[in-house]
Design an enzyme around this catalytic site. Structure first.
Site, PDB file in Angstrom:
ATOM      1  N   CYS A  97      59.635 -29.583  75.842  1.00 35.91           N
ATOM      2  CA  CYS A  97      60.642 -30.650  75.815  1.00 35.91           C
ATOM      3  C   CYS A  97      61.090 -30.826  74.369  1.00 35.91           C
ATOM      4  CB  CYS A  97      60.075 -31.951  76.389  1.00 35.91           C
ATOM      5  SG  CYS A  97      58.756 -32.681  75.381  1.00 35.91           S
ATOM      6  N   ALA A  98      61.802 -31.915  74.083  1.00 36.37           N
ATOM      7  CA  ALA A  98      62.349 -32.093  72.739  1.00 36.37           C
ATOM      8  C   ALA A  98      61.269 -32.336  71.691  1.00 36.37           C
ATOM      9  CB  ALA A  98      63.352 -33.244  72.725  1.00 36.37           C
TER      10      ALA A  98
END
Length: 379
Positions: free
Chosen positions: A73-74
């Site tokens: 994810c980020a």
């Protein structure tokens, strides 16, 4: 909960070794399509995190049970949540990427690209961003080319090698990443060189006044070749007539973009003069080492670094082969107006010294791919 971690360095090793990896990317689809971890033998599944909040039952059939799965994810938090759910439903070999795509964007992979009795050269590949920087070591001194903002990496190498960083050069005012040149110079006492025409407002040594940079007693020369085209003040550095640090003027797979300043035809004419007059006189066996690359799998060579002989680059790129000036400019203009580097105006303002931002803002501005190349040919 048996969720393991991979570091950005470990994932990068898999990229370079062409190993298999299955990536479950839980960012939004647009973010994934714009920019992802790229590996020749990687498999991908992109399912946004918000679709997995209620559970992962709907995707278990799309994931391999007999191979490692890394959830990305980020920044890491969403991936941890999804990875824990995968373990709960029976997946044994589940990882998260420590620090997420932010960490991937910031990893530098060090590779030795050249060594002889006069010098040793390291390339630092920013795998998640497509940026390249370099250290040239000679005797007890070192020169850094196009440093990223992760200046501790260069300081650590200097300490390990027993050298002092005495010279730092930027080939141009970068538009897709924040330069570490000024801060590294402040930390080490090195001289920082940049073209005055790039408009920086802090103290530096203008490259217009330094046609050669010499250090140590081994006659290591770095010749600043004025090579406009990507920006008005772009330069390349010709080292010992063996290596050409080409900045964003010449890539392994193409030429630099002259369209970021809104004067595409004018700057394309400069690029033509660079290619057909200045670079034309450089021998085919000189190794070109650029500041960016577009595709790691296509541009990495058998020695494991990004670079190629100037002769091979000329042979692959029809823009460098007997083009008339009008035809060259016409083709460059036709290929212009593609996507610009994300946040490039803000990054340029920081690199000029007009604006200062904190680390968190720097990370935010740099997230995403580089888009500094204009023309790629891989026939």
């Amino acid at each position: 909960m048996n969720v393991k971690e991979m570091t950005a360095k470990q994932v990068a090793e898999k990229v370079f070794k062409k190993e298999h990896l299955f990536i479950l990317d839980v960012r939004n689809e647009s973010d994934f399509n714009d920019w992802k971890i790229e590996g020749e033998n990687f498999e991908y599944l992109n399912i946004p995190y918000f679709e997995l909040i209620e559970g992962v039952d709907g995707i278990v059939d799309q994931l391999p049970k007999d191979k490692a799965v890394i959830v990305v994810c980020a920044k890491g938090g969403s991936a941890q949540f999804v990875a824990e759910q995968l373990v709960e439903v029976g997946f044994d070999n589940v990882y998260t990427l420590r620090g997420g795509m932010k960490a991937w964007s910031e990893h530098l992979q060090k590779i030795k690209v050249y060594e002889d009795e006069n010098m040793k050269v390291y390339q630092f590949i920013r795998v998640g961003k497509g940026c390249l920087s370099y250290m040239v070591l000679s005797g007890k001194e070192a020169l850094v080319v196009d440093p990223s903002r992760f200046i501790n990496v260069y300081e650590d190498v200097a300490n390990d090698e027993g050298v002092k960083i005495t010279h730092i050069v930027d080939s141009h005012l970068h538009a897709d990443h924040i330069s570490g040149g000024k801060e590294l110079a402040e930390r080490t006492g090195a001289t920082y060189y940049l073209m005055k025409s790039e408009g920086a407002v802090f103290d530096f040594a203008p490259l217009e006044e330094h046609h050669t940079i010499e250090f140590e007693n081994v006659n290591l020369e770095v010749l600043a070749v004025k090579t406009p085209g990507h920006t008005p003040g772009s330069v390349s550095f010709f080292v010992n007539h063996q290596l050409l640090f080409s900045g964003d003027t010449i890539f392994v797979g193409g030429l630099g973009r002259p369209d970021l300043g809104g004067k595409v035809a004018e700057w394309a004419a400069d690029l033509y003069e660079t290619v057909y007059e200045k670079v034309a006189s450089i021998a085919d066996d000189v190794i070109v080492l650029p500041a960016h690359y577009a595709n790691l799998d296509e541009e990495i060579n058998q020695e494991g670094f990004i670079g190629d002989s100037l002769g091979n680059i000329r042979a692959r790129n029809d823009m460098m082969q007997n083009k008339q000036k009008d035809e060259f400019i016409k083709q460059v203009v036709a290929g212009a107006n593609t996507e610009t580097p994300p946040n490039f105006e803000d990054i340029v303002a920081i690199n000029r010294g007009h604006v200062k931002v904190d680390i968190e803002k720097q990370q935010e501005l740099e997230i995403g791919p580089n888009r500094c190349a204009l023309h790629h040919t891989h026939e």
